[in-house]
Design a protein around this motif. Structure first.
Motif, PDB file in Angstrom:
ATOM      1  N   ARG A  28      39.922  34.245  54.802  1.00 24.31           N
ATOM      2  CA  ARG A  28      39.139  35.369  55.325  1.00 24.31           C
ATOM      3  C   ARG A  28      40.014  36.600  55.507  1.00 24.31           C
ATOM      4  O   ARG A  28      39.619  37.727  55.179  1.00 24.31           O
ATOM      5  CB  ARG A  28      38.499  34.993  56.654  1.00 24.31           C
ATOM      6  CG  ARG A  28      37.529  36.056  57.189  1.00 24.31           C
ATOM      7  CD  ARG A  28      37.265  35.841  58.680  1.00 24.31           C
ATOM      8  NE  ARG A  28      36.227  36.663  59.205  1.00 24.31           N
ATOM      9  CZ  ARG A  28      36.269  37.978  59.403  1.00 24.31           C
ATOM     10  NH1 ARG A  28      37.344  38.642  59.014  1.00 24.31           N
ATOM     11  NH2 ARG A  28      35.261  38.641  59.930  1.00 24.31           N
ATOM     12  N   HIS A  29      41.213  36.404  56.046  1.00 28.84           N
ATOM     13  CA  HIS A  29      42.127  37.531  56.255  1.00 28.84           C
ATOM     14  C   HIS A  29      42.522  38.173  54.921  1.00 28.84           C
ATOM     15  O   HIS A  29      42.432  39.395  54.751  1.00 28.84           O
ATOM     16  CB  HIS A  29      43.378  37.066  56.988  1.00 28.84           C
ATOM     17  CG  HIS A  29      44.503  38.062  56.944  1.00 28.84           C
ATOM     18  ND1 HIS A  29      44.468  39.261  57.628  1.00 28.84           N
ATOM     19  CD2 HIS A  29      45.687  38.051  56.260  1.00 28.84           C
ATOM     20  CE1 HIS A  29      45.580  39.945  57.374  1.00 28.84           C
ATOM     21  NE2 HIS A  29      46.330  39.229  56.559  1.00 28.84           N
ATOM     22  N   LEU A  30      42.948  37.347  53.963  1.00 30.57           N
ATOM     23  CA  LEU A  30      43.436  37.868  52.688  1.00 30.57           C
ATOM     24  C   LEU A  30      42.317  38.504  51.862  1.00 30.57           C
ATOM     25  O   LEU A  30      42.508  39.550  51.238  1.00 30.57           O
ATOM     26  CB  LEU A  30      44.111  36.750  51.898  1.00 30.57           C
ATOM     27  CG  LEU A  30      45.439  36.249  52.466  1.00 30.57           C
ATOM     28  CD1 LEU A  30      45.841  34.941  51.808  1.00 30.57           C
ATOM     29  CD2 LEU A  30      46.532  37.296  52.287  1.00 30.57           C
ATOM     30  N   ALA A  31      41.141  37.870  51.874  1.00 27.40           N
ATOM     31  CA  ALA A  31      40.026  38.396  51.085  1.00 27.40           C
ATOM     32  C   ALA A  31      39.483  39.698  51.676  1.00 27.40           C
ATOM     33  O   ALA A  31      38.802  40.456  50.974  1.00 27.40           O
ATOM     34  CB  ALA A  31      38.910  37.369  50.996  1.00 27.40           C
ATOM     35  N   GLY A  32      39.789  39.953  52.945  1.00 24.13           N
ATOM     36  CA  GLY A  32      39.402  41.218  53.538  1.00 24.13           C
ATOM     37  C   GLY A  32      40.295  42.367  53.095  1.00 24.13           C
ATOM     38  O   GLY A  32      39.936  43.540  53.251  1.00 24.13           O
ATOM     39  N   GLU A  33      41.463  42.017  52.517  1.00 23.57           N
ATOM     40  CA  GLU A  33      42.432  43.036  52.084  1.00 23.57           C
ATOM     41  C   GLU A  33      42.561  43.133  50.564  1.00 23.57           C
ATOM     42  O   GLU A  33      42.908  44.186  50.036  1.00 23.57           O
ATOM     43  CB  GLU A  33      43.814  42.704  52.671  1.00 23.57           C
ATOM     44  CG  GLU A  33      43.845  42.618  54.195  1.00 23.57           C
ATOM     45  CD  GLU A  33      43.611  43.963  54.859  1.00 23.57           C
ATOM     46  OE1 GLU A  33      43.969  44.998  54.235  1.00 23.57           O
ATOM     47  OE2 GLU A  33      43.056  43.991  55.973  1.00 23.57           O
ATOM     48  N   TYR A  34      42.296  42.013  49.861  1.00 20.03           N
ATOM     49  CA  TYR A  34      42.511  41.967  48.418  1.00 20.03           C
ATOM     50  C   TYR A  34      41.295  41.369  47.726  1.00 20.03           C
ATOM     51  O   TYR A  34      40.406  40.808  48.369  1.00 20.03           O
ATOM     52  CB  TYR A  34      43.764  41.139  48.088  1.00 20.03           C
ATOM     53  CG  TYR A  34      45.002  41.601  48.825  1.00 20.03           C
ATOM     54  CD1 TYR A  34      45.756  42.669  48.348  1.00 20.03           C
ATOM     55  CD2 TYR A  34      45.400  40.980  50.007  1.00 20.03           C
ATOM     56  CE1 TYR A  34      46.877  43.104  49.022  1.00 20.03           C
ATOM     57  CE2 TYR A  34      46.526  41.410  50.693  1.00 20.03           C
ATOM     58  CZ  TYR A  34      47.258  42.473  50.202  1.00 20.03           C
ATOM     59  OH  TYR A  34      48.366  42.909  50.884  1.00 20.03           O
ATOM     60  N   ASN A  35      41.265  41.474  46.399  1.00 19.94           N
ATOM     61  CA  ASN A  35      40.156  40.939  45.631  1.00 19.94           C
ATOM     62  C   ASN A  35      40.070  39.417  45.785  1.00 19.94           C
ATOM     63  O   ASN A  35      41.086  38.714  45.685  1.00 19.94           O
ATOM     64  CB  ASN A  35      40.337  41.302  44.150  1.00 19.94           C
ATOM     65  CG  ASN A  35      39.143  40.906  43.308  1.00 19.94           C
ATOM     66  OD1 ASN A  35      39.026  39.765  42.872  1.00 19.94           O
ATOM     67  ND2 ASN A  35      38.233  41.845  43.086  1.00 19.94           N
ATOM     68  N   VAL A  36      38.870  38.919  46.008  1.00 20.50           N
ATOM     69  CA  VAL A  36      38.657  37.487  46.234  1.00 20.50           C
ATOM     70  C   VAL A  36      39.126  36.662  45.036  1.00 20.50           C
ATOM     71  O   VAL A  36      39.770  35.616  45.190  1.00 20.50           O
ATOM     72  CB  VAL A  36      37.166  37.198  46.519  1.00 20.50           C
ATOM     73  CG1 VAL A  36      36.898  35.688  46.506  1.00 20.50           C
ATOM     74  CG2 VAL A  36      36.751  37.791  47.851  1.00 20.50           C
ATOM     75  N   LEU A  37      38.837  37.128  43.825  1.00 17.79           N
ATOM     76  CA  LEU A  37      39.191  36.365  42.620  1.00 17.79           C
ATOM     77  C   LEU A  37      40.698  36.215  42.484  1.00 17.79           C
ATOM     78  O   LEU A  37      41.191  35.146  42.068  1.00 17.79           O
ATOM     79  CB  LEU A  37      38.609  37.042  41.382  1.00 17.79           C
ATOM     80  CG  LEU A  37      37.079  37.116  41.315  1.00 17.79           C
ATOM     81  CD1 LEU A  37      36.639  37.897  40.088  1.00 17.79           C
ATOM     82  CD2 LEU A  37      36.467  35.717  41.308  1.00 17.79           C
ATOM     83  N   MET A  38      41.460  37.239  42.855  1.00 19.43           N
ATOM     84  CA  MET A  38      42.915  37.148  42.785  1.00 19.43           C
ATOM     85  C   MET A  38      43.443  36.135  43.802  1.00 19.43           C
ATOM     86  O   MET A  38      44.328  35.316  43.495  1.00 19.43           O
ATOM     87  CB  MET A  38      43.556  38.517  43.039  1.00 19.43           C
ATOM     88  CG  MET A  38      45.074  38.509  42.856  1.00 19.43           C
ATOM     89  SD  MET A  38      45.887  40.037  43.397  1.00 19.43           S
ATOM     90  CE  MET A  38      46.017  39.761  45.172  1.00 19.43           C
ATOM     91  N   ILE A  39      42.903  36.182  45.011  1.00 23.43           N
ATOM     92  CA  ILE A  39      43.344  35.268  46.064  1.00 23.43           C
ATOM     93  C   ILE A  39      43.088  33.819  45.664  1.00 23.43           C
ATOM     94  O   ILE A  39      43.962  32.946  45.797  1.00 23.43           O
ATOM     95  CB  ILE A  39      42.623  35.595  47.395  1.00 23.43           C
ATOM     96  CG1 ILE A  39      42.988  37.006  47.876  1.00 23.43           C
ATOM     97  CG2 ILE A  39      42.951  34.556  48.461  1.00 23.43           C
ATOM     98  CD1 ILE A  39      44.463  37.220  48.096  1.00 23.43           C
ATOM     99  N   ILE A  40      41.895  33.555  45.157  1.00 25.11           N
ATOM    100  CA  ILE A  40      41.551  32.181  44.760  1.00 25.11           C
ATOM    101  C   ILE A  40      42.376  31.753  43.554  1.00 25.11           C
ATOM    102  O   ILE A  40      42.753  30.580  43.428  1.00 25.11           O
ATOM    103  CB  ILE A  40      40.047  32.055  44.461  1.00 25.11           C
ATOM    104  CG1 ILE A  40      39.220  32.532  45.659  1.00 25.11           C
ATOM    105  CG2 ILE A  40      39.686  30.616  44.117  1.00 25.11           C
ATOM    106  CD1 ILE A  40      39.556  31.843  46.961  1.00 25.11           C
ATOM    107  N   MET A  41      42.679  32.688  42.660  1.00 24.55           N
ATOM    108  CA  MET A  41      43.512  32.364  41.497  1.00 24.55           C
ATOM    109  C   MET A  41      44.890  31.885  41.937  1.00 24.55           C
ATOM    110  O   MET A  41      45.378  30.834  41.465  1.00 24.55           O
ATOM    111  CB  MET A  41      43.655  33.590  40.600  1.00 24.55           C
ATOM    112  CG  MET A  41      44.590  33.388  39.408  1.00 24.55           C
ATOM    113  SD  MET A  41      44.844  34.900  38.440  1.00 24.55           S
ATOM    114  CE  MET A  41      45.792  35.892  39.631  1.00 24.55           C
TER     115      MET A  41
END
Length: 292
Positions: A28-41
Motif C-alpha cells: 500500500r505504501h509503495l503503490a501510493g508512490e509508484y506505479n503498481v505494475l512496477m512494484i508487483i514486477m
C-alpha cells in the motif's frame, strides 16, 4: 514424509496471516508512490528467484519442478494470480487496507459457490445458506442505497473473484500435479508476465523506498515458505480458518500506519462474511470426514 503437528501448523498459519498483512501494508505504501505494475514486477522477480532456488535444491531439480501434465492451466493460474495481486494492491490505494480486506474476505464463499460448476463438487443447502448470508455481509459492507456506496469497493470484490478462480484452478491441477510443481509455475509464470507488462512503467525509486521494497520481497518469499510448511504439518481444513486473522491484522496496521478508520457497517459486514466463511470451512470438513 513430514510428521504431522497440527498445533505447530496452526501457529505457522497465524504467522503467515501476520506476514501477509505486513506485506499488504508495504504494498500500500509503495503503490501510493509508484506505479503498481512496477512494484508487483519487482516483487515477482524476487518471488520467481525464490521459487527457482527452492526447486533447484530438491531431487530432480528444475526439470522435475516444471514437469506438469497441464501446462496451459498452470500458465493460466499464474496469470490470474499476478493480475489479482495487481488489482488487490490497487484496491489498497483506493480504499485502504481495512475496507479492501473486509470485501476480499468473501473469496472462500466464492470458492464454495463455484466449486460445483467448475470442479463438479456437491454443495449442500447448508453451505449455500452460508454463502447467501456471506453475500448479505458484503452488501452491508458496500452499503448500497445509503449514499455512501463507493464504486471503488467493487475493485477488491473483483480481486476476490479472481483469487477464488485461482484457488479452484489450483485444486483442479492438484489432481495430477504436485504442490511443488504448481508452486514453481506460479512464481515463474508470474515473474515473466509481470516483467512483460511492468518494465514499461519503470521509474526511479528513492533510496529509502528500496528498503520498503526489500521488506516486501522478503515478506512475499518468507510467507509462502511458511505457508508450505503449515500445510506440510497439518491438514488444510485445520489451519485454513486461521488465515482469516489476516483481516484483523491488516485492519490494525491500516489504523496504526495509515490513519484508517473502521466504519460500523464495515465491521458488522466483515463479521458476517468471516462467520459465514468459517461455517463453510467447518461444513466442508464435516462432509469430508463423513465420506471417509
Amino acid at each position: 514424509m513430514v510428521e504431522q503437528n497440527t498445533t505447530r501448523g496452526i501457529w505457522l498459519m497465524v504467522a503467515v496471516a501476520l506476514i501477509f498483512a505486513l506485506q499488504d501494508a508495504f504494498s500500500r505504501h509503495l503503490a501510493g508512490e509508484y506505479n503498481v505494475l512496477m512494484i508487483i514486477m519487482i516483487r515477482y522477480w524476487f518471488f520467481g528467484a525464490f521459487v527457482i532456488a527452492v526447486a533447484a535444491r530438491k531431487a530432480g531439480g528444475l526439470r522435475k519442478a516444471a514437469a506438469t501434465k497441464q501446462p496451459f492451466v498452470q500458465v493460466f493460474r499464474g496469470l490470474i494470480l499476478a493480475a489479482e495481486v495487481c488489482v488487490m494492491v490497487t484496491a489498497f490505494v483506493l480504499l485502504g487496507l481495512t475496507e479492501a480486506h473486509a470485501v476480499f474476505a468473501v473469496y472462500p464463499l466464492l470458492i464454495a459457490a463455484l466449486s460445483g460448476p467448475v470442479l463438479g463438487e456437491k454443495v449442500g443447502w447448508r453451505r449455500w445458506a452460508a454463502i447467501g448470508i456471506g453475500f448479505v455481509g458484503v452488501l452491508i459492507i458496500l452499503a448500497p442505497g445509503y449514499g455512501v456506496f463507493q464504486i471503488e469497493a467493487l475493485v477488491p470484490l473483483l480481486a476476490a473473484t479472481m483469487f477464488a478462480l485461482y484457488g479452484l484452478l489450483t485444486r483442479y491441477v492438484g489432481r495430477s500435479d504436485s504442490a511443488a510443481v504448481s508452486f514453481f509455475w506460479t512464481g515463474t509464470v508470474g515473474a515473466v508476465a509481470m516483467t512483460a507488462v511492468g518494465i514499461w512503467f519503470w521509474e526511479p525509486m528513492a533510496p529509502g523506498d528500496w528498503i520498503w521494497m526489500g521488506a516486501l520481497c522478503v515478506c512475499s518469499a518468507f510467507s509462502h515458505f511458511l505457508l508450505i510448511r503449515a500445510y506440510e504439518l497439518a491438514e488444510a481444513s485445520a489451519v485454513q480458518p486461521f488465515a482469516y486473522l489476516q483481516l484483523p491484522f491488516a485492519t490494525g496496521l491500516g489504523m496504526m500506519l495509515f490513519d484508517e478508520t473502521l466504519r460500523l457497517n464495515v465491521g458488522i459486514g466483515a463479521a458476517v462474511v468471516v462467520g459465514a466463511g468459517l461455517f463453510t470451512l467447518w461444513r466442508a470438513r464435516q462432509v469430508k470426514q463423513t465420506a471417509r
